[in-house]
Design an enzyme around this catalytic site. Structure first.
Site, PDB file in Angstrom:
ATOM      1  N   MET A  12     -44.297   1.572   9.614  1.00  0.00           N
ATOM      2  CA  MET A  12     -44.557   3.481   8.931  1.00  0.00           C
ATOM      3  C   MET A  12     -45.686   4.079   8.321  1.00  0.00           C
ATOM      4  O   MET A  12     -45.916   4.867   8.156  1.00  0.00           O
ATOM      5  CB  MET A  12     -43.110   4.403   8.811  1.00  0.00           C
ATOM      6  CG  MET A  12     -42.076   4.070   9.488  1.00  0.00           C
ATOM      7  SD  MET A  12     -42.110   5.278  11.165  1.00  0.00           S
ATOM      8  CE  MET A  12     -42.187   6.498  11.167  1.00  0.00           C
ATOM      9  N   ASN A  99     -35.914   7.679   5.362  1.00  0.00           N
ATOM     10  CA  ASN A  99     -35.027   8.297   5.786  1.00  0.00           C
ATOM     11  C   ASN A  99     -33.017   9.375   4.330  1.00  0.00           C
ATOM     12  O   ASN A  99     -32.355   8.082   4.328  1.00  0.00           O
ATOM     13  CB  ASN A  99     -34.585   7.607   6.378  1.00  0.00           C
ATOM     14  CG  ASN A  99     -34.738   8.364   7.707  1.00  0.00           C
ATOM     15  OD1 ASN A  99     -34.711   9.686   8.405  1.00  0.00           O
ATOM     16  ND2 ASN A  99     -34.145   7.613   8.687  1.00  0.00           N
ATOM     17  N   SER A 125     -40.109  11.345  11.870  1.00  0.00           N
ATOM     18  CA  SER A 125     -39.135  11.023  13.250  1.00  0.00           C
ATOM     19  C   SER A 125     -40.592  10.672  14.668  1.00  0.00           C
ATOM     20  O   SER A 125     -41.222  11.878  14.312  1.00  0.00           O
ATOM     21  CB  SER A 125     -37.645  12.117  13.602  1.00  0.00           C
ATOM     22  OG  SER A 125     -38.022  11.709  14.883  1.00  0.00           O
ATOM     23  N   LYS A 180     -33.214  15.959   9.007  1.00  0.00           N
ATOM     24  CA  LYS A 180     -33.812  15.143   9.627  1.00  0.00           C
ATOM     25  C   LYS A 180     -31.812  14.382  10.173  1.00  0.00           C
ATOM     26  O   LYS A 180     -32.025  14.158  11.098  1.00  0.00           O
ATOM     27  CB  LYS A 180     -34.456  13.729   8.322  1.00  0.00           C
ATOM     28  CG  LYS A 180     -34.929  13.220   9.010  1.00  0.00           C
ATOM     29  CD  LYS A 180     -35.182  12.932  11.140  1.00  0.00           C
ATOM     30  CE  LYS A 180     -35.412  11.726  11.440  1.00  0.00           C
ATOM     31  NZ  LYS A 180     -35.060  10.056  11.244  1.00  0.00           N
ATOM     32  N   HIS A 183     -30.515  15.871  13.469  1.00  0.00           N
ATOM     33  CA  HIS A 183     -31.738  15.416  14.157  1.00  0.00           C
ATOM     34  C   HIS A 183     -30.668  13.933  14.129  1.00  0.00           C
ATOM     35  O   HIS A 183     -30.721  14.224  15.342  1.00  0.00           O
ATOM     36  CB  HIS A 183     -32.944  15.144  13.571  1.00  0.00           C
ATOM     37  CG  HIS A 183     -33.861  14.207  14.686  1.00  0.00           C
ATOM     38  ND1 HIS A 183     -33.864  12.460  14.096  1.00  0.00           N
ATOM     39  CD2 HIS A 183     -34.834  14.820  15.072  1.00  0.00           C
ATOM     40  CE1 HIS A 183     -34.580  12.838  15.550  1.00  0.00           C
ATOM     41  NE2 HIS A 183     -35.312  13.766  16.205  1.00  0.00           N
ATOM     42  N   ASN A 184     -30.746  13.336  12.997  1.00  0.00           N
ATOM     43  CA  ASN A 184     -30.214  11.880  13.666  1.00  0.00           C
ATOM     44  C   ASN A 184     -28.374  12.177  14.286  1.00  0.00           C
ATOM     45  O   ASN A 184     -28.518  10.752  15.484  1.00  0.00           O
ATOM     46  CB  ASN A 184     -30.440  10.554  12.591  1.00  0.00           C
ATOM     47  CG  ASN A 184     -31.853  10.052  12.487  1.00  0.00           C
ATOM     48  OD1 ASN A 184     -33.275  11.287  12.277  1.00  0.00           O
ATOM     49  ND2 ASN A 184     -31.669   8.912  11.820  1.00  0.00           N
ATOM     50  N   GLU A 187     -29.002  12.934  17.924  1.00  0.00           N
ATOM     51  CA  GLU A 187     -29.996  11.555  18.204  1.00  0.00           C
ATOM     52  C   GLU A 187     -28.768  10.715  18.756  1.00  0.00           C
ATOM     53  O   GLU A 187     -28.789  10.122  20.408  1.00  0.00           O
ATOM     54  CB  GLU A 187     -30.798  11.357  17.251  1.00  0.00           C
ATOM     55  CG  GLU A 187     -31.284   9.472  18.230  1.00  0.00           C
ATOM     56  CD  GLU A 187     -32.211   9.066  16.522  1.00  0.00           C
ATOM     57  OE1 GLU A 187     -33.689   9.724  16.314  1.00  0.00           O
ATOM     58  OE2 GLU A 187     -31.272   7.812  15.968  1.00  0.00           O
ATOM     59  N   ARG A 436       3.412  23.982   9.350  1.00  0.00           N
ATOM     60  CA  ARG A 436       3.343  24.024   7.774  1.00  0.00           C
ATOM     61  C   ARG A 436       3.603  24.742   7.079  1.00  0.00           C
ATOM     62  O   ARG A 436       4.190  24.797   6.479  1.00  0.00           O
ATOM     63  CB  ARG A 436       1.958  23.893   7.881  1.00  0.00           C
ATOM     64  CG  ARG A 436       0.945  23.203   8.131  1.00  0.00           C
ATOM     65  CD  ARG A 436      -0.401  23.735   7.989  1.00  0.00           C
ATOM     66  NE  ARG A 436      -1.250  24.114   6.664  1.00  0.00           N
ATOM     67  CZ  ARG A 436      -1.244  24.927   6.010  1.00  0.00           C
ATOM     68  NH1 ARG A 436      -1.231  26.371   6.255  1.00  0.00           N
ATOM     69  NH2 ARG A 436      -1.386  24.770   4.738  1.00  0.00           N
TER      70      ARG A 436
HETATM   71  C1  6PG Z   1     -36.974   8.921  14.047  1.00  0.00           C
HETATM   72  C2  6PG Z   1     -34.831   8.047  13.862  1.00  0.00           C
HETATM   73  C3  6PG Z   1     -35.190   7.355  13.155  1.00  0.00           C
HETATM   74  C4  6PG Z   1     -33.985   6.448  12.909  1.00  0.00           C
HETATM   75  C5  6PG Z   1     -33.973   5.053  14.378  1.00  0.00           C
HETATM   76  C6  6PG Z   1     -32.600   3.812  13.702  1.00  0.00           C
HETATM   77  O1  6PG Z   1     -36.050  10.281  14.142  1.00  0.00           O
HETATM   78  O2  6PG Z   1     -37.680   8.371  13.975  1.00  0.00           O
HETATM   79  O3  6PG Z   1     -34.204   9.001  13.741  1.00  0.00           O
HETATM   80  O4  6PG Z   1     -35.581   7.558  11.838  1.00  0.00           O
HETATM   81  O5  6PG Z   1     -34.313   5.176  11.707  1.00  0.00           O
HETATM   82  O6  6PG Z   1     -33.387   6.198  15.310  1.00  0.00           O
HETATM   83  O7  6PG Z   1     -31.832   4.770  13.306  1.00  0.00           O
HETATM   84  P1  6PG Z   1     -30.000   4.111  13.334  1.00  0.00           P
HETATM   85  O8  6PG Z   1     -29.930   3.016  12.910  1.00  0.00           O
HETATM   86  O9  6PG Z   1     -28.604   4.708  12.354  1.00  0.00           O
HETATM   87  O10 6PG Z   1     -29.621   3.511  14.866  1.00  0.00           O
END
Ligand code: 6PG
Length: 461
Positions: A12, A99, A125, A180, A183-184, A187, A436
């Site tokens: 990266m 991250n 990302s 982010k 985003h994940n 994802e 409750r």
């Molecule tokens: C991105 C991804 C990346 C992430 C991988 C793996 O936006 O390029 O989100 O940052 O590290 O997708 O994530 P996992 O190992 O948790 O599946």
């Protein structure tokens, strides 16, 4: 003097450094791993300078220094800040592009502020290719410092269909890394939705890998125009190097994770955000490790409805919208809780290209939030309301069939349940409140008058 510096030159970092250089800015690169610097040195020219010590690196940069730290999240970031601090001057700008957990970024932002150093936590990302050709960038922290680095970040970022760079200032403190993280989470959710649709295609519709690849490729032209559709089509048709089969049939069905999706769930629980689909996606990865594998393969012998493929496409499209909706819902709750003025259209725009969850739908999301429109839920927007009405019968049919066939659909089902709940004024939580109050005198609110109530419950002996 170089205009930009990158610390950490694994895939990266190296690609981001080359991206900066390819966009006309001069850049220095440094890593504690000499081999990584040597690898960068192969690209050396008047704009790209490999450096071999902290001092050489820092002294090669023009002031205020602009340094991107692209290393493994966690302790290594703190160690790097510790190494850098004595070498920096007030006003220098550090960007953490890893991250990182937003709690760490919040802390580092304030720690660096005490030293007069501007700290930007930036979500990046797009993986390897995105880093080189244009990632989506989510920088948060110090806005004044962001203005200083904006020309470089805008040049290196992916561009959406209107030619706009997929980067804009997110907000203060760790908000960039928060975005982010969301985003994940999205994802994870959309990936799991794809997996469930794949499972139904192969086990209920009985499609071959090549047929499924063609179906996803077709959806990528219309219903689900998304990077994840594109790569799903590619993954499904790939032949194996070791056998005559498709590689997908030999990939072990145990999902790994580094945990950023899990973090979204953690903070979602903290905020009370109803992010059921993201939760199910995180748990589905746990489940893939936890299944005992003693059972029998599921084989469904029922009739395949004529409209199954069409309904799967509509179900996937709607579930994808739910994943985004839950992401934006949590962002809204975080903005209130953490006092961040998040700009949702800008966030949607920064996801329109370069990132893993990029899709045509993000343009519709950008429009839904345009002109300062406040939505508690994305489905309050007319476009998404219409999508819900049009597609929900298909999602219901898909879940019904999956249930008959005995195929688990945690995220597709959670999407349906979410949609059945959000506009439902008569969910049964009144019973929970009654229970409750019964066992703990926890009191309840009434739907017909103000105030807090407790009932002396009549217990039949
Ligand atoms: C991105 C991804 C990346 C992430 C991988 C793996 O936006 O390029 O989100 O940052 O590290 O997708 O994530 P996992 O190992 O948790 O599946």
């Amino acid at each position: 003097m170089q205009q930009f510096g990158v610390i950490g030159l694994s895939v990266m970092g190296k690609n981001l450094a080359l991206n900066v250089r390819n966009n006309g800015f001069s850049v220095s690169g440094f890593s504690i791993d000499k081999k990584e610097v040597d690898a960068l040195a192969e690209y050396q020219d008047e704009k790209l300078k490999p450096t071999y010590s902290w001092e050489e690196f820092v002294n090669s940069l023009e002031k205020p220094r602009k340094i991107l730290i692209q290393i493994m999240a966690g302790k290594p970031v703190d160690e790097t800040l510790h190494k850098l601090l004595p070498l920096l001057d007030k006003g220098d700008i550090l960007i953490d592009g890893g991250n990182s957990n937003f709690h760490d970024t919040n802390r580092r932002f304030h720690e660096m502020q005490e030293h007069g150093i501007h700290f930007i936590g930036m979500g990046v990302s797009g993986g390897e290719e995105g880093a080189l050709k244009g990632p989506a960038l989510m920088p948060g922290g110090d806005e004044e410092a962001y203005r200083e680095v904006a020309p470089i970040l805008e040049a290196m970022a992916a561009k959406n269909d209107d030619g706009q760079p997929c980067v804009s200032f997110i907000g203060p403190e760790g908000s960039g890394h928060y975005v982010k993280m969301v985003h994940n989470g999205i994802e994870y959710a959309i990936m799991q939705e794809f997996s469930e649709v794949y499972d139904l295609l192969r086990k209920v519709a009985r499609k071959s890998n090549d047929e499924m690849s063609a179906i996803f490729a077709d959806w990528n032209q219309g219903l689900v125009k998304a990077y994840l559709s594109e790569i799903t089509a590619a993954v499904l048709k790939q032949k194996d190097d070791l056998t005559p089969d498709h590689v997908i049939d030999h990939i072990l069905n145990v999902a790994s994770y580094k945990g950023t999706g899990n973090w979204m769930l953690e903070d979602g629980v903290h905020l009370g955000a109803p992010i059921s689909v993201i939760a199910e996606a995180v748990i589905a990865r746990f489940m893939s490790k936890a299944t005992t594998r003693e059972g029998q393969e599921i084989s469904w012998n029922g009739d395949v409805p004529d409209d199954l493929i069409e309904n799967l496409g509509l179900a996937l499209q709607l579930s994808q919208a739910v994943a985004y909706a839950q992401g934006f819902q949590q962002l809204g709750m975080a903005a209130t809780a953490y006092n961040w003025a998040l700009r949702y259209p800008a966030i949607a725009q920064s996801w329109e290209a370069g990132c893993i969850i990029r899709s045509a739908m993000l343009k519709d999301i950008e429009k839904a939030f345009a002109d300062g429109k406040q939505l508690d839920n994305l489905f309050q927007d007319q476009y998404f309301k219409q999508l819900l009405e049009t597609n929900i019968p298909a999602l219901r049919k898909v879940i019904e069939l999956a249930t008959q066939a005995g195929i688990p659909t945690p995220t597709l089902s959670a999407s349906l349940n979410y949609l059945e709940s959000i506009f439902n004024p008569s969910l049964p939580a009144n019973l929970i409140q009654g229970q409750r109050d019964y066992f703990g005198a926890h009191t309840y609110f009434r739907n017909d008058r103000e105030g807090v109530y407790h009932t002396e419950w009549y217990e039949e002996k």
